[in-house]
Scaffold this motif. Sequence first.
Motif, mmCIF file in Angstrom:
data_model
loop_
_atom_site.group_PDB
_atom_site.id
_atom_site.type_symbol
_atom_site.label_atom_id
_atom_site.label_comp_id
_atom_site.label_asym_id
_atom_site.label_seq_id
_atom_site.Cartn_x
_atom_site.Cartn_y
_atom_site.Cartn_z
ATOM 1 N N ILE A 32 11.349 -0.748 -0.403
ATOM 2 C CA ILE A 32 10.663 -0.583 0.996
ATOM 3 C C ILE A 32 10.881 -1.765 2.026
ATOM 4 O O ILE A 32 10.724 -2.893 1.589
ATOM 5 N N SER A 33 11.072 -1.463 3.146
ATOM 6 C CA SER A 33 11.235 -2.602 4.213
ATOM 7 C C SER A 33 10.649 -1.987 5.513
ATOM 8 O O SER A 33 10.997 -0.899 5.879
ATOM 9 N N MET A 34 9.727 -2.602 6.144
ATOM 10 C CA MET A 34 9.164 -2.218 7.141
ATOM 11 C C MET A 34 9.083 -3.206 8.147
ATOM 12 O O MET A 34 8.712 -4.130 8.173
ATOM 13 N N MET B 49 12.763 6.873 -2.281
ATOM 14 C CA MET B 49 11.993 7.606 -3.115
ATOM 15 C C MET B 49 12.964 7.806 -4.558
ATOM 16 O O MET B 49 14.044 8.014 -4.571
ATOM 17 N N VAL B 50 12.026 7.966 -5.690
ATOM 18 C CA VAL B 50 12.668 7.760 -6.936
ATOM 19 C C VAL B 50 11.974 9.256 -7.636
ATOM 20 O O VAL B 50 10.840 9.213 -8.049
ATOM 21 N N SER B 51 12.972 10.281 -8.070
ATOM 22 C CA SER B 51 12.153 11.214 -8.954
ATOM 23 C C SER B 51 11.889 10.852 -10.201
ATOM 24 O O SER B 51 12.476 9.685 -10.625
ATOM 25 N N GLU B 52 11.310 11.644 -10.973
ATOM 26 C CA GLU B 52 10.889 11.330 -12.261
ATOM 27 C C GLU B 52 12.362 11.236 -13.230
ATOM 28 O O GLU B 52 12.147 10.760 -14.003
ATOM 29 N N ASP B 53 13.385 11.842 -12.635
ATOM 30 C CA ASP B 53 14.429 11.986 -13.675
ATOM 31 C C ASP B 53 15.346 10.743 -13.216
ATOM 32 O O ASP B 53 16.369 10.645 -13.610
ATOM 33 N N SER C 205 8.114 8.426 -6.585
ATOM 34 C CA SER C 205 7.567 7.424 -6.415
ATOM 35 C C SER C 205 8.416 6.860 -5.301
ATOM 36 O O SER C 205 9.511 7.028 -4.950
ATOM 37 N N THR C 206 7.722 5.487 -5.030
ATOM 38 C CA THR C 206 8.525 4.927 -3.724
ATOM 39 C C THR C 206 8.154 3.494 -4.267
ATOM 40 O O THR C 206 7.326 2.770 -3.718
ATOM 41 N N GLN D 145 0.594 -1.086 -0.070
ATOM 42 C CA GLN D 145 -0.037 0.014 0.030
ATOM 43 C C GLN D 145 0.848 1.376 0.076
ATOM 44 O O GLN D 145 0.731 2.256 -0.808
ATOM 45 N N PHE D 146 1.841 1.288 0.631
ATOM 46 C CA PHE D 146 2.765 2.596 0.820
ATOM 47 C C PHE D 146 3.592 2.674 -0.388
ATOM 48 O O PHE D 146 3.625 3.912 -0.682
ATOM 49 N N ALA D 147 3.739 1.850 -1.101
ATOM 50 C CA ALA D 147 4.437 1.903 -2.233
ATOM 51 C C ALA D 147 3.342 2.610 -3.277
ATOM 52 O O ALA D 147 4.024 3.271 -4.228
ATOM 53 N N LYS D 148 2.223 2.496 -3.223
ATOM 54 C CA LYS D 148 1.238 3.067 -4.261
ATOM 55 C C LYS D 148 1.140 4.724 -3.965
ATOM 56 O O LYS D 148 0.377 5.177 -5.061
ATOM 57 N N TRP D 149 1.523 5.161 -2.924
ATOM 58 C CA TRP D 149 1.358 6.632 -2.698
ATOM 59 C C TRP D 149 2.363 7.303 -2.146
ATOM 60 O O TRP D 149 2.537 8.671 -2.216
ATOM 61 N N PHE D 150 3.176 6.913 -1.290
ATOM 62 C CA PHE D 150 4.234 7.572 -0.685
ATOM 63 C C PHE D 150 5.257 8.159 -1.901
ATOM 64 O O PHE D 150 5.748 7.835 -2.390
#
Length: 147
Positions: A55-57, A69-73, A49-50, A38-43
Motif C-alpha cells: 500500500i502506498s497513499m 489485493m491478494v486472494s486466498e490462493d 487481503s491487502t 488501517q486500510f490494510a486491516k480491512w480493504f
Amino acid sequence: MAETPSGGRPSVDREFTITRVLDAPRERVWRAWTDPEQFAKWFGPSGFSTPLDGISMDVRPGGIIEFVMVSEDGTELPNGGTYLEVVEPERLVWRDRDVDLVVTITLRDLGDRTEMTCHVVGQTGGEPAVAGWSSLFDKLAELLRAG
C-alpha cells in the motif's frame, strides 16, 4: 444497500451506490480510508487481503493510491488510481488507473456513528462488483465495531 436499475437509472454496469451506517465516529472512518495501516486491516472483498507492504497513499488531490489485493490462493491483483478530491474528513474521490472508473466516498457525521456512501461510476464490473464492494464494507464495519 445497492441501487438497482429502474425508472431510467443507469445499469449497475455503469453506476451504483452503496450506503452504510457504521458504528464509529467520522474521523475514525476517515482514518480507515486514508491510513495505510488501517486500510490494510480491512480493504479487499471477501477472500482477499491487502498487505501493508503493498500500500502506498499520497492522500491529496493529484496524489496516487497504490495497493495490491491478494486472494486466498495467493493471486496478486495490483490496483490504484489518482485522488481527484480530498476533503478531510468527509469526502474522497479517486479515478482508477486501469479502467474508466471513479469512486466517491462521502462520510456524514452522525455523532458516534457515520453514514458512508460509496458511489461508483464507469466500468463498474456490474453485480459482481456490487457484491465485492458490499463484502469489503462488511469487513470495514467489523473492524470498526471491534474497536
